[in-house]
Design a protein around this motif. Structure first.
Motif, short mmCIF file in Angstrom:
data_model
loop_
_atom_site.label_atom_id
_atom_site.label_comp_id
_atom_site.label_asym_id
_atom_site.label_seq_id
_atom_site.Cartn_x
_atom_site.Cartn_y
_atom_site.Cartn_z
N ARG A 15 1.36 9.03 1.64
CA ARG A 15 0.92 7.64 1.44
C ARG A 15 1.78 6.95 0.41
O ARG A 15 2.10 5.76 0.54
CB ARG A 15 -0.55 7.58 1.05
N HIS A 16 2.17 7.65 -0.66
CA HIS A 16 3.02 7.07 -1.69
C HIS A 16 4.35 6.64 -1.09
O HIS A 16 4.84 5.54 -1.35
CB HIS A 16 3.25 8.06 -2.83
N THR A 17 4.94 7.50 -0.30
CA THR A 17 6.23 7.18 0.33
C THR A 17 6.12 5.93 1.18
O THR A 17 7.01 5.08 1.17
CB THR A 17 6.70 8.37 1.19
N TYR A 18 5.02 5.79 1.90
CA TYR A 18 4.84 4.66 2.79
C TYR A 18 4.45 3.39 2.04
O TYR A 18 5.00 2.31 2.28
CB TYR A 18 3.79 4.98 3.85
N PHE A 19 3.47 3.49 1.13
CA PHE A 19 2.90 2.29 0.52
C PHE A 19 3.55 1.86 -0.79
O PHE A 19 3.61 0.67 -1.09
CB PHE A 19 1.40 2.48 0.27
N ALA A 20 4.04 2.79 -1.61
CA ALA A 20 4.57 2.43 -2.94
C ALA A 20 5.91 1.73 -2.84
O ALA A 20 6.17 0.78 -3.57
CB ALA A 20 4.67 3.65 -3.82
N ARG A 21 6.77 2.22 -1.98
CA ARG A 21 8.09 1.63 -1.77
C ARG A 21 8.82 1.33 -3.08
O ARG A 21 9.35 0.24 -3.28
CB ARG A 21 7.97 0.37 -0.93
N GLY A 22 8.74 2.29 -4.02
CA GLY A 22 9.43 2.15 -5.30
C GLY A 22 8.69 1.37 -6.36
O GLY A 22 9.18 1.25 -7.47
N ASP A 23 7.52 0.84 -6.04
CA ASP A 23 6.76 0.04 -7.01
C ASP A 23 6.08 0.90 -8.06
O ASP A 23 5.83 0.43 -9.17
CB ASP A 23 5.71 -0.81 -6.31
N ALA A 24 5.75 2.12 -7.73
CA ALA A 24 5.03 3.00 -8.66
C ALA A 24 5.65 4.38 -8.61
O ALA A 24 5.98 4.87 -7.53
CB ALA A 24 3.55 3.07 -8.28
N PRO A 25 5.80 5.01 -9.78
CA PRO A 25 6.35 6.37 -9.76
C PRO A 25 5.35 7.34 -9.11
O PRO A 25 4.14 7.16 -9.22
CB PRO A 25 6.54 6.70 -11.24
#
Length: 68
Positions: A15-25
């Protein structure tokens, strides 16, 4: 890390890979274990039993874990 927590960690990473898109570590495994543990406790309490402070923290954890 137990198998169920590990499965949740792998789900979080996807989910991080899909949703964060570099916005959050991305959380490390140790950080995730701590946050996930807190989330599980608050989730088990249920909406009716959480006080305002716990409800606020639960909402934060939903965002951190990309569950909202």
């Amino acid at each position: 890390m137990d198998p169920r927590t590990h499965a949740r960690f792998l789900d979080y990473r996807a989910r991080h890979t899909y949703f964060a898109r570099g916005d959050a570590p991305m959380l490390t495994a140790a950080e995730f274990t701590s946050v996930d543990s807190e989330f599980q406790v608050l989730e088990e309490l249920g909406e009716e039993k959480r006080n305002d402070e716990e409800e606020s923290r639960f909402a934060e954890l939903l965002t951190i874990l990309f569950k909202d």
